[in-house]
Write an enzyme that holds these catalytic residues in place. Structure first.
Site, mmCIF file in Angstrom:
data_model
loop_
_atom_site.group_PDB
_atom_site.id
_atom_site.type_symbol
_atom_site.label_atom_id
_atom_site.label_comp_id
_atom_site.label_asym_id
_atom_site.label_seq_id
_atom_site.Cartn_x
_atom_site.Cartn_y
_atom_site.Cartn_z
ATOM 1 N N PRO A 103 0.805 -1.222 0.000
ATOM 2 C CA PRO A 103 0.000 0.000 0.000
ATOM 3 C C PRO A 103 0.840 1.275 0.000
ATOM 4 C CG PRO A 103 -0.940 -1.603 1.491
ATOM 5 C CD PRO A 103 0.403 -2.144 1.082
ATOM 6 N N TYR A 104 1.932 1.275 0.784
ATOM 7 C CA TYR A 104 2.819 2.443 0.818
ATOM 8 C C TYR A 104 3.411 2.711 -0.557
ATOM 9 C CZ TYR A 104 6.868 5.312 2.157
ATOM 10 O OH TYR A 104 7.810 6.307 2.245
ATOM 11 N N VAL A 105 3.923 1.674 -1.191
ATOM 12 C CA VAL A 105 4.531 1.831 -2.511
ATOM 13 C C VAL A 105 3.489 2.228 -3.552
ATOM 14 C CG1 VAL A 105 5.624 0.554 -4.400
ATOM 15 C CG2 VAL A 105 6.528 0.369 -2.087
ATOM 16 N N THR A 161 0.959 4.181 -3.133
ATOM 17 C CA THR A 161 0.757 5.634 -3.053
ATOM 18 C C THR A 161 1.933 6.382 -3.648
ATOM 19 O OG1 THR A 161 1.705 5.846 -0.800
ATOM 20 C CG2 THR A 161 -0.663 5.400 -0.972
ATOM 21 N N LYS A 162 3.139 5.887 -3.404
ATOM 22 C CA LYS A 162 4.328 6.596 -3.877
ATOM 23 C C LYS A 162 4.517 6.455 -5.390
ATOM 24 C CE LYS A 162 5.644 8.355 -0.001
ATOM 25 N NZ LYS A 162 5.610 9.838 0.202
#
Length: 245
Positions: free
Chosen positions: A153-155, A157-158
């Site tokens: 999920p973090y990646v 968004t990035k």
């Protein structure tokens, strides 16, 4: 006679971690700095006082980066203090790690709101406000390439921020404003270190060919380059990671 008016930077997430190092570096480079914080006013005020005591110029501004009204006010306040904004640096972000199969959807909504909507809101204001000759600098992560499990999920968004940044660079054609992304590798910040054991941290430190974790100052150096002399670098993602694949 040369114009001695200082350039002005607004740095979101400027009170801690990479953001703090960016604020300190840009202030040392002669920028007047608008330092944004979301919750820790005392820390932001202390850093602003430190810069002022060293002969620099700094103000603090607050607000949720995903709230368009708050960010409009933040830009207003920096413009009122220093006359305009030349560089917008969006370091604000959150990170919560878990495999996709187990990821809490409420946490997913929070990370999307801060990391993606926040980057969009700040980029939108910057596209409207940054002066000719300026720069917009967003933040991604080197995990878009290293693809460590648990970062999905973090990646996501990035990676979206990288795509947004590249398109915005083209949309600002003719305005002499550069738009780039910095993608740090493993960097010794509270955001990165939180929840990791010593073995995991040691392994990540050995992953780059330079065999160490990055320091916030390493990332600030990349930002200073894009904010200052790097006028021919535009629409790019700069991986500041010590050679991590």
């Amino acid at each position: 006679m040369a114009d001695r008016t200082p350039r002005v930077a607004l740095v979101t997430g400027g009170s801690g971690g990479i953001g703090k190092a960016v604020v300190e570096r840009l202030a040392a480079d002669g920028f007047a700095v608008g330092m944004h914080y979301a919750g820790n006013q005392a820390k932001a005020d202390a850093l602003a006082a430190q810069i002022s005591d060293s002969g620099g110029r700094a103000v603090t501004v607050a607000g949720d980066v995903a709230d368009e009204g708050a960010m409009e006010t933040a830009f207003d306040d920096v413009e009122a203090a220093f006359g305009g904004v030349d560089v917008a640096v969006n370091t604000a972000g959150i990170m919560a790690l878990s495999p996709v199969a187990d990821y809490d959807l409420e946490q997913f909504d929070r990370i999307v709101r801060t990391n993606l909507r926040g980057a969009f809101v700040v980029s939108q204001q910057a596209a409207r406000r940054v002066r000719t000759g300026g720069a917009i600098i967003n933040f991604s992560t080197s995990v878009t390439r290293s693809r460590f499990p648990g970062y999905g999920p973090y990646v996501a968004t990035k990676a979206a921020v990288e795509a947004l940044t590249l398109i915005l660079a083209r949309e600002l054609r003719g305005k002499d404003i550069t738009v780039n992304t910095v993608a740090p590798g493993p960097t010794a910040t509270p955001l990165f270190l939180d929840g990791k054991d010593e073995e995991s941290i040691g392994a990540l430190a050995q992953a780059p060919p330079l065999e160490r974790l990055g320091q916030p100052e390493d990332i600030a150096e990349a930002v200073a380059f894009l904010a200052g002399p790097a006028r021919w670098i535009n629409g790019q993602t700069l991986f500041a990671n010590g050679g991590l694949a």
